[in-house]
Design an enzyme around this catalytic site. Structure first.
Site, PDB file in Angstrom:
ATOM      1  N   LYS A 160      28.641  -6.590 -16.040  1.00  0.00           N
ATOM      2  CA  LYS A 160      27.689  -6.114 -17.174  1.00  0.00           C
ATOM      3  C   LYS A 160      28.069  -7.113 -18.097  1.00  0.00           C
ATOM      4  O   LYS A 160      28.911  -7.438 -18.880  1.00  0.00           O
ATOM      5  CB  LYS A 160      27.923  -4.796 -17.649  1.00  0.00           C
ATOM      6  CG  LYS A 160      27.475  -3.752 -16.585  1.00  0.00           C
ATOM      7  CD  LYS A 160      27.200  -2.103 -17.387  1.00  0.00           C
ATOM      8  CE  LYS A 160      26.588  -1.378 -16.279  1.00  0.00           C
ATOM      9  NZ  LYS A 160      25.011  -1.548 -16.363  1.00  0.00           N
ATOM     10  N   ASP A 166      24.279  -8.054 -14.636  1.00  0.00           N
ATOM     11  CA  ASP A 166      23.169  -7.070 -15.237  1.00  0.00           C
ATOM     12  C   ASP A 166      23.148  -7.199 -16.623  1.00  0.00           C
ATOM     13  O   ASP A 166      24.289  -6.720 -17.396  1.00  0.00           O
ATOM     14  CB  ASP A 166      23.749  -5.534 -14.766  1.00  0.00           C
ATOM     15  CG  ASP A 166      22.729  -4.483 -15.276  1.00  0.00           C
ATOM     16  OD1 ASP A 166      21.843  -4.902 -15.872  1.00  0.00           O
ATOM     17  OD2 ASP A 166      22.897  -3.295 -15.072  1.00  0.00           O
ATOM     18  N   GLU A 174      19.931  -8.267 -12.966  1.00  0.00           N
ATOM     19  CA  GLU A 174      19.343  -7.133 -13.226  1.00  0.00           C
ATOM     20  C   GLU A 174      18.577  -7.282 -14.673  1.00  0.00           C
ATOM     21  O   GLU A 174      19.465  -7.434 -15.442  1.00  0.00           O
ATOM     22  CB  GLU A 174      20.063  -5.803 -13.122  1.00  0.00           C
ATOM     23  CG  GLU A 174      20.468  -5.706 -11.519  1.00  0.00           C
ATOM     24  CD  GLU A 174      21.359  -4.303 -11.470  1.00  0.00           C
ATOM     25  OE1 GLU A 174      20.992  -3.262 -12.385  1.00  0.00           O
ATOM     26  OE2 GLU A 174      22.346  -4.269 -10.818  1.00  0.00           O
ATOM     27  N   ASP A 186      15.262  -3.072 -13.001  1.00  0.00           N
ATOM     28  CA  ASP A 186      16.067  -1.587 -13.083  1.00  0.00           C
ATOM     29  C   ASP A 186      15.331  -0.658 -14.132  1.00  0.00           C
ATOM     30  O   ASP A 186      14.650   0.103 -13.834  1.00  0.00           O
ATOM     31  CB  ASP A 186      17.581  -1.803 -13.549  1.00  0.00           C
ATOM     32  CG  ASP A 186      18.314  -0.536 -13.427  1.00  0.00           C
ATOM     33  OD1 ASP A 186      17.739   0.614 -13.558  1.00  0.00           O
ATOM     34  OD2 ASP A 186      19.613  -0.547 -13.791  1.00  0.00           O
ATOM     35  N   LYS A 194      17.800   4.213  -8.661  1.00  0.00           N
ATOM     36  CA  LYS A 194      18.798   5.314  -9.507  1.00  0.00           C
ATOM     37  C   LYS A 194      18.136   6.742  -8.906  1.00  0.00           C
ATOM     38  O   LYS A 194      17.056   6.745  -9.881  1.00  0.00           O
ATOM     39  CB  LYS A 194      19.217   5.118 -10.718  1.00  0.00           C
ATOM     40  CG  LYS A 194      20.008   3.862 -10.906  1.00  0.00           C
ATOM     41  CD  LYS A 194      20.590   3.871 -12.415  1.00  0.00           C
ATOM     42  CE  LYS A 194      21.352   2.485 -12.591  1.00  0.00           C
ATOM     43  NZ  LYS A 194      20.789   1.361 -12.509  1.00  0.00           N
TER      44      LYS A 194
END
Length: 343
Positions: free
Chosen positions: A152, A182, A208, A233, A260
């Site tokens: 991240k 991400d 992402e 995302d 998700k």
């Protein structure tokens, strides 16, 4: 007939979970317990503040959840169309129904994963933090045997993040370690392309959500011109109707979708996304969304059903292990794979 009961739990992170939107210390989840003829199913309704399309004041959310449960008790079914805009509630109810359909087993679907015969390869997740914290977490993931690591980025100094990625590539080739990053929308339309070009030097698998959602024209340009495959995302959040999903995919044309269930339409909505993506040659994988092990198990069981058997692309299914006060479920990470523990 079904009997529904609602309860909640405040979960505490083992270590702060940092994203470009801030740092999570706790996570509040709701649970739906359904019972039919002595068989029980439990589903988790997990929200991410300021991110979930159904995030709202707790009193209002609880009211919507109660009304959805009342509908189930009265009709024996899930109001799918009504709940398109409430993916976390839909996912919780789908999970509870799936467990009842499975006779109360936490193996929600009949798959090799559910039977404990096959593990699902997952990525090792390195949360945002200081350079030293991220480096230490990276070392832990590599020592644990992960061959796919997701970083991240977007919260600490950009040059330091690049330095960390450069260090990884100096020691591990793409064949040894697959790197995903991400940004959680942390880049700007002005600096995104330059940063994508920098990242592309390091054999990154994908990035992402480089910029914040709702900038379709800019995102489409990035997807078209980026030297690095782009995965959507947050962009998918709130895009719940089939015609809007099709329009997004056709206009933006991403390389991948990161799905998700708690955010992207529950199991039904994710199946819809996956089908549309496949028709357009767009890849996808599934990740959890900070659920407890109840939700993580449901996401993993769903993943095995929709992609399996023999899933080769690493999935994002390790985040349920983040809490000090998690809920026991028959799940275990061995090396880089998540397994169902069967007696």
């Amino acid at each position: 007939m079904y009997k529904a009961t609602i309860y909640d739990k405040l979960l505490h992170f083992k270590q702060p979970a940092g994203t470009s939107r801030g740092v999570y210390l706790t996570h509040h989840s709701y649970y739906v317990r359904l019972e039919q003829d002595g068989v029980v199913g439990i589903g988790e309704c997990s929200l991410l503040p300021d991110l979930s399309c159904d995030a709202m004041p707790e009193a209002r959310y609880e009211d919507v959840l109660r009304r959805a449960c009342a509908f189930v008790e009265q009709t024996g079914g899930i109001p799918y169309e009504i709940l398109r805009g409430y993916p976390s509630i839909l996912f919780g109810l789908e999970t509870a129904f799936a467990q009842i359909d499975a006779g109360g087993s936490t193996a929600l679907f009949d798959t090799p994963f559910g039977r404990g015969e096959e593990g699902i390869t997952i990525n090792g997740l390195v949360w945002m933090g200081t350079f030293e914290e991220m480096f230490a977490r990276l070392e832990e993931k590599l020592q644990a045997g992960f061959h796919c690591v997701k970083l991240k980025i977007g919260a600490i100094d950009w040059e330091r993040e690049v330095e960390l990625i450069r260090h990884i590539r100096e020691h591990f080739s793409r064949q040894e370690i697959e790197l995903r990053v991400d940004a959680n929308g942390g880049f700007t339309p002005e600096n995104a392309m330059e940063r994508l070009e920098t990242l592309a030097q390091f054999d990154i698998h994908s990035i992402e959500q480089p910029i914040r959602q709702h900038q379709w024209r800019t995102m489409a340009r990035l997807c078209r011109e980026s030297p690095l495959p782009i995965a959507l995302d947050e962009e998918l959040i709130g895009v719940n109707q089939p015609d809007m999903k099709q329009r997004l995919l056709d206009e933006v044309k991403p390389a991948f979708l990161v799905l998700k269930p708690s955010l992207h339409g529950g199991m039904a909505g994710c199946r819809e996304w996956i089908g549309m993506a496949r028709e357009r040659g767009i890849g996808s994988w599934i990740t959890s969304a900070l659920e407890s092990n109840v939700g993580l198990n449901a996401v993993a069981q769903f993943c095995a059903d929709v992609y399996g058997p023999n899933i080769t692309m690493p999935q994002g299914l390790g985040t349920g292990m983040l809490y000090t006060d998690n809920i026991d479920m028959p799940l275990e990470i061995r090396g880089e794979k998540l397994w169902t523990i069967r007696n």
